[in-house]
Motif scaffolding. Structure first.
Motif, PDB file in Angstrom:
ATOM      1  N   GLU A 193     -15.821 -64.662 -31.503  1.00  0.00           N
ATOM      2  CA  GLU A 193     -16.016 -63.138 -31.326  1.00  0.00           C
ATOM      3  C   GLU A 193     -16.263 -62.409 -31.818  1.00  0.00           C
ATOM      4  OE1 GLU A 193     -11.217 -63.408 -33.027  1.00  0.00           O
ATOM      5  OE2 GLU A 193     -11.254 -64.184 -30.727  1.00  0.00           O
ATOM      6  N   ASN A 194     -17.645 -61.743 -31.243  1.00  0.00           N
ATOM      7  CA  ASN A 194     -18.274 -61.075 -32.053  1.00  0.00           C
ATOM      8  C   ASN A 194     -18.478 -59.051 -31.795  1.00  0.00           C
ATOM      9  OD1 ASN A 194     -21.123 -59.514 -33.458  1.00  0.00           O
ATOM     10  ND2 ASN A 194     -21.862 -60.998 -32.636  1.00  0.00           N
TER      11      ASN A 194
ATOM     12  N   PRO B  27     -13.397 -57.784 -40.663  1.00  0.00           N
ATOM     13  CA  PRO B  27     -14.741 -58.723 -40.342  1.00  0.00           C
ATOM     14  C   PRO B  27     -15.699 -58.411 -38.926  1.00  0.00           C
ATOM     15  CG  PRO B  27     -12.867 -60.445 -40.418  1.00  0.00           C
ATOM     16  CD  PRO B  27     -12.544 -58.661 -40.652  1.00  0.00           C
ATOM     17  N   ILE B  28     -16.711 -58.292 -39.257  1.00  0.00           N
ATOM     18  CA  ILE B  28     -18.200 -58.013 -37.560  1.00  0.00           C
ATOM     19  C   ILE B  28     -17.521 -59.400 -36.782  1.00  0.00           C
ATOM     20  CG2 ILE B  28     -18.870 -56.611 -39.225  1.00  0.00           C
ATOM     21  CD1 ILE B  28     -20.917 -58.649 -38.901  1.00  0.00           C
TER      22      ILE B  28
ATOM     23  N   GLU C 106     -14.854 -65.708 -41.021  1.00  0.00           N
ATOM     24  CA  GLU C 106     -14.738 -65.174 -40.737  1.00  0.00           C
ATOM     25  C   GLU C 106     -15.951 -64.289 -41.852  1.00  0.00           C
ATOM     26  OE1 GLU C 106      -9.846 -63.353 -40.624  1.00  0.00           O
ATOM     27  OE2 GLU C 106     -11.285 -62.770 -42.477  1.00  0.00           O
ATOM     28  N   ILE C 107     -17.066 -63.246 -41.373  1.00  0.00           N
ATOM     29  CA  ILE C 107     -17.988 -63.282 -41.583  1.00  0.00           C
ATOM     30  C   ILE C 107     -18.537 -62.053 -41.672  1.00  0.00           C
ATOM     31  CG2 ILE C 107     -20.336 -63.234 -40.626  1.00  0.00           C
ATOM     32  CD1 ILE C 107     -20.150 -65.134 -38.719  1.00  0.00           C
ATOM     33  N   TYR C 108     -18.407 -61.302 -43.175  1.00  0.00           N
ATOM     34  CA  TYR C 108     -18.453 -59.436 -43.085  1.00  0.00           C
ATOM     35  C   TYR C 108     -19.344 -58.979 -42.883  1.00  0.00           C
ATOM     36  CZ  TYR C 108     -13.543 -60.436 -43.754  1.00  0.00           C
ATOM     37  OH  TYR C 108     -11.999 -61.085 -43.676  1.00  0.00           O
TER      38      TYR C 108
ATOM     39  N   LEU D  69     -24.199 -66.733 -34.131  1.00  0.00           N
ATOM     40  CA  LEU D  69     -22.902 -65.609 -33.229  1.00  0.00           C
ATOM     41  C   LEU D  69     -23.981 -65.410 -31.934  1.00  0.00           C
ATOM     42  CD1 LEU D  69     -22.895 -63.004 -36.337  1.00  0.00           C
ATOM     43  CD2 LEU D  69     -21.184 -64.802 -35.003  1.00  0.00           C
ATOM     44  N   ILE D  70     -24.920 -65.862 -31.562  1.00  0.00           N
ATOM     45  CA  ILE D  70     -26.016 -66.160 -30.823  1.00  0.00           C
ATOM     46  C   ILE D  70     -25.656 -67.568 -29.366  1.00  0.00           C
ATOM     47  CG2 ILE D  70     -27.931 -65.620 -29.094  1.00  0.00           C
ATOM     48  CD1 ILE D  70     -29.407 -64.980 -31.639  1.00  0.00           C
TER      49      ILE D  70
END
Length: 297
Positions: free
Chosen positions: A179-180, A240-241, A258-260, A290-291
């Motif tokens: 999820e991005n 998170p992003i 989770e990426i911030y 994320l790609i």
């Protein structure tokens, strides 16, 4: 990027490079030099205890391996490096009455029984190391090792933590959902014989395999305890992003990352997992996971 963050990201690489140099330089060791520790004693090491600037680092052998501060798994490679350093420490001149600054103390336990304690220090230019017992200092060094010997005792407890956060590949991963908020959401799921991307057969199977293989021995740059870097704690309080959810046949529980967001100029992201741990990961590696793999229909 702050100096402290630059250090935490670079320390693993720098330490590894310096140690590789001295390990490869065995010809420079003098057979007549006095070793500070006996190799046979270090083979039976059961615990290390470092006390520096109010931080306590306890690394203890257990049935599961090396444990850090009774809480985390320790980085086995770093512990082996520590033992190798101590095996090679040579003692030089003696200073009878040490009256200079004490940087910290070390306790080494052998076979869960006997213990040896010493303090350590350095000179003003940080080019020499000293081990101190009963007020008497020994100048110590490791042949071929360019850095100060005592620097290894001053690493933050976080830097001894195992950095492995996931280990899977296209052979073991069953599902990944991304999820991005700043890009495309996508899902890769195993279906009978191969993977589907968002329910569709991929046009390029090798792209899917390469994407999934990014998660083999996937390590953080460094694990970060709360309170150590207030700016990271602040970032961890926002939304998170992105979120990455991974199901693997080797694990009963799903791994969630989770990426911030990173600040301008920062080459890393704060990441939290569902085990309650937080870490920093290089921005390039974050971008790659994320790609969506190319070649999907």
């Amino acid at each position: 990027m702050s100096k402290s963050i630059k250090y935490i990201i670079a320390v693993v690489v720098l330490l590894g490079l310096n140690l590789a140099l001295f390990f490869s330089d065995s010809s420079s060791q003098s057979p007549q030099a006095e070793k500070y520790f006996l190799s046979e004693d270090l083979e039976g090491v059961s615990r290390f205890l470092f006390m520096v600037d109010g931080d306590t680092t306890m690394i203890e052998r257990s049935e599961q391996g090396w444990t850090l501060n009774d809480q985390y798994k320790a980085d086995e490679g770093f512990v082996n490096t520590l033992i190798s350093v101590l095996e090679r420490v040579e003692a030089g001149r003696t200073i009878e009455n040490w009256d200079q600054e004490i940087m910290g103390s070390v306790e080494v336990e052998f076979d869960f029984n006997s213990r040896y304690r010493f303090q350590f220090s350095s000179n003003a230019t940080k080019t020499k190391s000293y081990f101190i017992t009963d007020g008497k200092a020994k100048e110590v060094a490791v042949p071929g090792y360019r850095d100060n010997v005592v620097d290894i005792f001053t690493l933050h407890p976080d830097q001894w933590r195992d950095r492995m956060i996931f280990d899977g590949s296209w052979r073991t991963i069953q599902n990944i959902k991304v999820e991005n908020a700043q890009g495309d959401d996508f899902e890769i799921s195993f279906n009978d014989k191969f993977f589907l991307i968002d329910g569709n057969t991929p046009g390029d199977s090798s792209a899917v395999i390469n994407y999934l293989n990014q998660f083999q021995q996937f390590q953080a740059n460094e694990m970060i305890s709360r309170g150590r870097f207030p700016d990271l704690d602040s970032i961890g309080g926002v939304t998170p992003i992105a979120k990455v959810m991974i199901d693997d046949i080797k694990s009963e529980d799903q791994t969630v990352l989770e990426i911030y967001p990173s600040k301008s100029g920062q080459a890393y992201h704060l990441v939290k997992n569902n085990a309650g741990q937080q870490m920093v990961i290089d921005a390039r590696r974050v971008r790659e996971i994320l790609i969506k793999p190319t070649g999907s229909n």
